[in-house]
Design a protein around this motif. Structure first.
Motif, PDB file in Angstrom:
ATOM      1  N   ALA A  73       0.807  -1.220   0.000  1.00  0.00           N
ATOM      2  CA  ALA A  73       0.000   0.000   0.000  1.00  0.00           C
ATOM      3  C   ALA A  73       0.840   1.269   0.000  1.00  0.00           C
ATOM      4  O   ALA A  73       0.305   2.360  -0.194  1.00  0.00           O
ATOM      5  N   THR A  74       2.144   1.142   0.198  1.00  0.00           N
ATOM      6  CA  THR A  74       3.025   2.310   0.168  1.00  0.00           C
ATOM      7  C   THR A  74       3.742   2.459  -1.165  1.00  0.00           C
ATOM      8  O   THR A  74       4.492   3.415  -1.362  1.00  0.00           O
ATOM      9  N   ASN A  75       3.521   1.523  -2.084  1.00  0.00           N
ATOM     10  CA  ASN A  75       4.225   1.484  -3.361  1.00  0.00           C
ATOM     11  C   ASN A  75       3.242   1.798  -4.491  1.00  0.00           C
ATOM     12  O   ASN A  75       2.345   1.012  -4.785  1.00  0.00           O
ATOM     13  N   GLY A  76       3.411   2.949  -5.118  1.00  0.00           N
ATOM     14  CA  GLY A  76       2.487   3.373  -6.159  1.00  0.00           C
ATOM     15  C   GLY A  76       2.404   2.413  -7.331  1.00  0.00           C
ATOM     16  O   GLY A  76       1.323   2.195  -7.887  1.00  0.00           O
ATOM     17  N   ARG A  77       3.529   1.829  -7.717  1.00  0.00           N
ATOM     18  CA  ARG A  77       3.517   0.889  -8.847  1.00  0.00           C
ATOM     19  C   ARG A  77       2.722  -0.362  -8.492  1.00  0.00           C
ATOM     20  O   ARG A  77       1.980  -0.896  -9.319  1.00  0.00           O
ATOM     21  N   ALA A  78       2.895  -0.848  -7.272  1.00  0.00           N
ATOM     22  CA  ALA A  78       2.160  -2.037  -6.852  1.00  0.00           C
ATOM     23  C   ALA A  78       0.656  -1.761  -6.825  1.00  0.00           C
ATOM     24  O   ALA A  78      -0.151  -2.575  -7.294  1.00  0.00           O
ATOM     25  N   VAL A  79       0.277  -0.612  -6.291  1.00  0.00           N
ATOM     26  CA  VAL A  79      -1.145  -0.259  -6.233  1.00  0.00           C
ATOM     27  C   VAL A  79      -1.714  -0.094  -7.634  1.00  0.00           C
ATOM     28  O   VAL A  79      -2.831  -0.531  -7.933  1.00  0.00           O
ATOM     29  N   ALA A  80      -0.923   0.516  -8.525  1.00  0.00           N
ATOM     30  CA  ALA A  80      -1.372   0.672  -9.909  1.00  0.00           C
ATOM     31  C   ALA A  80      -1.590  -0.683 -10.574  1.00  0.00           C
ATOM     32  O   ALA A  80      -2.509  -0.845 -11.388  1.00  0.00           O
ATOM     33  N   ARG A  81      -0.771  -1.665 -10.232  1.00  0.00           N
ATOM     34  CA  ARG A  81      -0.942  -3.007 -10.784  1.00  0.00           C
ATOM     35  C   ARG A  81      -2.278  -3.614 -10.335  1.00  0.00           C
ATOM     36  O   ARG A  81      -2.909  -4.353 -11.085  1.00  0.00           O
ATOM     37  N   ILE A  82      -2.685  -3.321  -9.101  1.00  0.00           N
ATOM     38  CA  ILE A  82      -3.984  -3.807  -8.622  1.00  0.00           C
ATOM     39  C   ILE A  82      -5.100  -3.240  -9.491  1.00  0.00           C
ATOM     40  O   ILE A  82      -5.975  -3.968  -9.967  1.00  0.00           O
ATOM     41  N   PHE A  83      -5.074  -1.925  -9.695  1.00  0.00           N
ATOM     42  CA  PHE A  83      -6.096  -1.284 -10.518  1.00  0.00           C
ATOM     43  C   PHE A  83      -6.085  -1.843 -11.937  1.00  0.00           C
ATOM     44  O   PHE A  83      -7.136  -2.078 -12.537  1.00  0.00           O
ATOM     45  N   GLU A  84      -4.892  -2.051 -12.474  1.00  0.00           N
ATOM     46  CA  GLU A  84      -4.779  -2.557 -13.840  1.00  0.00           C
ATOM     47  C   GLU A  84      -5.342  -3.971 -13.956  1.00  0.00           C
ATOM     48  O   GLU A  84      -6.097  -4.278 -14.884  1.00  0.00           O
ATOM     49  N   ALA A  85      -4.970  -4.844 -13.022  1.00  0.00           N
ATOM     50  CA  ALA A  85      -5.435  -6.233 -13.083  1.00  0.00           C
ATOM     51  C   ALA A  85      -6.948  -6.331 -12.929  1.00  0.00           C
ATOM     52  O   ALA A  85      -7.601  -7.135 -13.598  1.00  0.00           O
ATOM     53  N   LYS A  86      -7.514  -5.512 -12.079  1.00  0.00           N
ATOM     54  CA  LYS A  86      -8.952  -5.564 -11.825  1.00  0.00           C
ATOM     55  C   LYS A  86      -9.756  -4.758 -12.850  1.00  0.00           C
ATOM     56  O   LYS A  86     -10.962  -4.973 -12.992  1.00  0.00           O
ATOM     57  N   GLY A  87      -9.109  -3.803 -13.537  1.00  0.00           N
ATOM     58  CA  GLY A  87      -9.864  -2.874 -14.368  1.00  0.00           C
ATOM     59  C   GLY A  87     -10.723  -1.983 -13.495  1.00  0.00           C
ATOM     60  O   GLY A  87     -11.849  -1.636 -13.846  1.00  0.00           O
ATOM     61  N   ARG A  88     -10.185  -1.585 -12.337  1.00  0.00           N
ATOM     62  CA  ARG A  88     -10.950  -0.872 -11.311  1.00  0.00           C
ATOM     63  C   ARG A  88     -10.900   0.637 -11.555  1.00  0.00           C
ATOM     64  O   ARG A  88      -9.841   1.196 -11.869  1.00  0.00           O
ATOM     65  N   PRO A  89     -12.033   1.350 -11.382  1.00  0.00           N
ATOM     66  CA  PRO A  89     -12.024   2.810 -11.527  1.00  0.00           C
ATOM     67  C   PRO A  89     -11.075   3.442 -10.521  1.00  0.00           C
ATOM     68  O   PRO A  89     -11.045   3.058  -9.354  1.00  0.00           O
ATOM     69  N   ARG A  90     -10.291   4.421 -10.955  1.00  0.00           N
ATOM     70  CA  ARG A  90      -9.307   5.047 -10.070  1.00  0.00           C
ATOM     71  C   ARG A  90      -9.959   5.845  -8.938  1.00  0.00           C
ATOM     72  O   ARG A  90      -9.315   6.160  -7.947  1.00  0.00           O
ATOM     73  N   PHE A  91     -11.237   6.224  -9.068  1.00  0.00           N
ATOM     74  CA  PHE A  91     -11.884   6.999  -8.018  1.00  0.00           C
ATOM     75  C   PHE A  91     -12.417   6.125  -6.902  1.00  0.00           C
ATOM     76  O   PHE A  91     -12.985   6.615  -5.935  1.00  0.00           O
ATOM     77  N   ASN A  92     -12.246   4.811  -7.015  1.00  0.00           N
ATOM     78  CA  ASN A  92     -12.766   3.871  -6.024  1.00  0.00           C
ATOM     79  C   ASN A  92     -11.641   3.505  -5.059  1.00  0.00           C
ATOM     80  O   ASN A  92     -10.688   2.841  -5.450  1.00  0.00           O
TER      81      ASN A  92
END
Length: 323
Positions: free
Chosen positions: A38-57
């Protein structure tokens, strides 16, 4: 495809991947989570990418306990009492973000609050060894049925992640209950694995409801979008009859009229046990979605206890998909 390892043999691989900024699907007592630092922006971005999750969520940050949580959020006395009562377990608290907290802004969706939870089992041990919070939304494509087994994760995200930790079917089967304390009042942002009445008893005060974010409003916590948890098939709730070509998600002893003509039928709990129904909800929706039916009819479920959370998930699954 993702490697699948049992919990007893997965710790070293999971830690190595997380340290490298990768994401890992892990079991919790609620549902399977897609975890990243949760402190690593790249790791968090990978979560959003894998899920196709809206960034505002926003995402829930999972911690090893109140000591770790206090590094990233401010606890008022009531929130601390609830954490003491229900952690580890299926309760998420939305708290003011601590000044200078190392949580990446993608986790909080730019809000000045953070959602925190302490899981049970493998997840708690993993976080304690990792030493930092893990952002871990449910391990499924955004808006789709939540995964409650390693097999479900593999079918959905197996080609997008390096590791799935197999802890067997999840015990609770619903995501966590999300609570926010505001000026001494308690607000229920998402019903979940702890019934509202149980939280009210521990808090000594009622829970105010507020569980859907409308268009244009900020999403305060996961699971507040009007359309969520949806299978490919349409969902029709409160069904007292079955139409031609429909699958039926049943509950209890009494069947909807025309149930004999359902394309497929699964009963969440023949005895009417809401805990059993919660544990079966997502896996049964997935199985009925695979039946070929264009619509899944769902028999009425009591709106008491865990029934409130079950009906919340079903109403979002039934909502128009453009929401």
């Amino acid at each position: 495809m993702a490697e699948i390892l049992k919990t007893g043999e997965a710790m070293a691989s999971a830690l190595a991947l997380l340290e490298a900024g990768e994401i890992v699907a892990i079991p919790t007592e609620t549902v399977y989570g897609l975890a990243g630092d949760a402190t690593n922006g790249r790791a968090v971005a990978r979560i959003f990418e894998a899920k196709g999750r809206p960034r505002f969520n926003p995402l829930i940050a999972h911690v090893s306990g109140i000591v770790m949580a206090s590094e990233f959020a401010h606890f008022d006395p009531l929130s601390e009492r609830l954490a003491q009562a229900f952690w580890p377990g299926p309760l998420t608290l939305v708290l003011p973000l601590a000044k200078g907290a190392a949580i990446h802004p993608l986790v909080t969706a730019g809000l000045d609050t953070i959602a925190l939870r302490m899981p049970q089992g493998f997840g708690a041990e993993l976080i304690a060894r990792f030493g930092r919070p893990l952002a871990a939304p449910s391990a499924n494509s955004s808006g789709r049925i939540t995964s409650t087994s390693a097999e479900a994760v593999e079918a959905d995200l197996g080609d997008k992640i390096p590791l799935i930790v197999d802890g067997g079917p999840t015990a609770v089967g619903l995501e966590s209950t999300i609570i926010k304390v505001e000026g001494g009042t308690l607000r229920l942002l998402r019903p979940g694995g702890i019934a509202a009445e149980v939280i009210e008893a521990a808090a000594g005060r009622p829970l105010l409801r507020g569980t859907t974010s409308k268009t244009g409003e900020p999403v305060e916590a996961p699971g507040m979008l009007a359309s969520h948890y949806a299978p490919g098939a349409a969902v029709r709730v409160g069904a007292t009859h079955v139409e031609t070509g429909e699958a039926l998600l049943a509950f209890g002893k009494n069947r909807a009229e025309g149930s004999e003509k359902a394309v497929a039928l699964l009963n969440l709990s023949p005895s009417g046990d809401l805990r059993e129904a919660a544990a079966n909800l997502f896996s049964y929706l997935q199985r009925l979605d695979g039946s070929g039916a264009k619509t899944i009819a769902v028999e009425p479920i009591p709106d008491t206890g865990l029934g409130e959370a079950i009906n919340d998930r079903l109403s979002r699954a039934a909502a128009p998909r453009d929401l």
